[in-house]
Structures are given as structure tokens and as C-alpha cells.
Write a protein that holds these residues in place. Sequence first.
Motif, mmCIF file in Angstrom:
data_model
loop_
_atom_site.group_PDB
_atom_site.id
_atom_site.type_symbol
_atom_site.label_atom_id
_atom_site.label_comp_id
_atom_site.label_asym_id
_atom_site.label_seq_id
_atom_site.Cartn_x
_atom_site.Cartn_y
_atom_site.Cartn_z
ATOM 1 N N ALA A 162 -10.250 8.328 1.426
ATOM 2 C CA ALA A 162 -10.560 7.170 0.610
ATOM 3 C C ALA A 162 -11.627 7.455 -0.173
ATOM 4 C CB ALA A 162 -10.798 5.474 1.624
ATOM 5 N N ILE A 215 -10.201 8.927 -3.011
ATOM 6 C CA ILE A 215 -9.035 8.086 -3.541
ATOM 7 C C ILE A 215 -10.302 6.777 -3.986
ATOM 8 C CG2 ILE A 215 -6.925 6.800 -3.968
ATOM 9 C CD1 ILE A 215 -5.788 8.944 -1.620
ATOM 10 N N ILE A 231 -5.213 1.666 -5.385
ATOM 11 C CA ILE A 231 -3.514 0.691 -4.927
ATOM 12 C C ILE A 231 -2.529 0.021 -5.877
ATOM 13 C CG2 ILE A 231 -1.605 1.031 -3.322
ATOM 14 C CD1 ILE A 231 -2.765 3.943 -3.435
ATOM 15 N N TYR A 243 -8.067 2.042 -1.317
ATOM 16 C CA TYR A 243 -6.848 2.813 -0.535
ATOM 17 C C TYR A 243 -6.973 2.290 1.365
ATOM 18 C CZ TYR A 243 -4.548 6.349 1.120
ATOM 19 O OH TYR A 243 -3.393 7.143 2.370
ATOM 20 N N TYR A 281 1.333 5.048 1.433
ATOM 21 C CA TYR A 281 1.219 4.965 -0.638
ATOM 22 C C TYR A 281 2.797 4.176 -0.423
ATOM 23 C CZ TYR A 281 4.083 8.829 1.217
ATOM 24 O OH TYR A 281 4.965 10.123 1.431
#
Length: 288
Positions: A69, A72, A76, A85, A221
Amino acid sequence: MTSPATAAHPTLDELRAEATEWARKPRRFGTWYVTEHMVRAMRAYGWTIIVGAVGQPILYLLGLAVGLAALITVPIVDHGQEVTYLMFVAPALLATATISVASEEMTYPVMAGFKWRRYFYGFNASPLSSPQIANGVIIAASARMVVASAAYYLIVWLLPFGAVPHPETGWLAIFAGVFAGLAFGIPLMAYAASIQDDKGQFALVQRFIFMPMFLFSGTFYPLDTLPVWLQWIGWISPLWHGAELGRLATYHSAIAPGMVAVHVGYLLLLCVAGYIWARRNFVERLAK
């Protein structure tokens, strides 16, 4: 007028009535007797249950929150809503934990009850019915799923990662996870009750059903980012439906009311159909 001797010594009819009443008690509470036995049997690997329920979520969350995380940084987009995330994956990992418990408690213990240790036949020789035995296995597995999902949720909620922005409803993710676990586990229990010999069937279930479900059910995802020819795995997977309900509880995912009904209805359908199949298999197997 009844004599003292008659009052002290009940008649044969009274003894028969009392014996009949005692004989009915095991059948009346038979499901709970089986549940008690299955839960007590879990004490043999109790530390494994505790470590798995507490240690596994900590490792997953540390790996995701501190590791993946952190890399990222782009949020999302889930149903048009931007979330971190970790917020996205936490409910799916909770549902995965309960499904993993279901795959343990509703496979080899069921096989042991019919083939290796044959204690189901011992239960059935007493005033316990076959459906009560099946019910006891389900309730005992559900108890362990509740422990695992509650421990997971508490860790997600208490650690300072912001994975549960709405704790007032987030606790409902516990029940969403257990619901998903039952939707996967009850049909699996029915299948386990139909197996005569262990030829690696459960290993195949883990490799070719559980793992694809874990990887391609919108766990890491959003499902709609996958190609259409892979999305069907999530559509039929109890993991995706349970994770979506968990996301609705933890961060109020913008799921349409109709889809909420679809998620609940599909999981309920799997539970009911699996139970009918399991009940029939238990009755037929124990009648032999």
C-alpha cells in the motif's frame, strides 16, 4: 389414597414415561451435542486456530499497509468512489480468512467422521439423527469462523492504518465474512460427505477452486478491471459477494441496492442448496 410405598416406588408405566423422556432429550438437543463435540475436538489444534486467527491478519496487513500500500499511492476507484488500497483489500481479506476456515473445517473433519475415525456412525447409533449431525458440523465451523473474522476485524480496526473509516457499521463485515464462508463451506461439506476414498480431491479444490477464487474475485483490485473472460470467476465466487458486502459495511461502498440484494441472494442460494445436498448425503451415508 396412595400408600407411602406406592409413592416411593413409581409404577412401570411411570418408569417407561421417564425413560422415554430421557431418551428424547439427546434428539431434542442433538445438534448442540454434536456441536459441542466438534468444538471440543478443535482443542487438539487450538493454538493453531489462535495463531492463524491473529497472526495471519497481522502479517497480511503489515505487508499491505507498510509494504504494497505504501507503493500504491493512487487511490482505488470502487463503484465511482475513491478509497485507499488498504481500505479496499481489508474486507476481502476478512472474507478470505473465513472461507479458509471453512475449507479446513468442512473437508478433512467430515471425511474423518465418515471414514477414518467414523464417529458420525457412533453419533447416529445414539438418538441423534443424521440432519442433526450435519447441523452440528456447520454450527461448529461457524463458531470458528466467527472467532477468525472477529479477530481479523478487531486488528484491522485497532491498527492505525485507517482501514475502517465507518466503525459504526464496519462490524457488520464480520457477518458478511461468515456468510461468505458458509456459502463456500456448506457445499464443500456436502461434497466431502459424498467422497468414499481420499485421492487428493481436497488438494485439487484448494489449487483449482480456492486459489483462482482468491486471485480473480476482486480481492486485490476491482473486478471490472479484469478482462470479461475472467470476470465470471468473481461473479460465481462467494468471496467476491462477501467482500462487496464487507466493503459496504466498512467504508460505505456505493453499491446499488439491487446489487446488494444480488449479493445476499446469491450467498443465501449457495447456503440453502449446499445444505439440502449435505443433508441428503449425510442421511444416505449414515443409513448404510
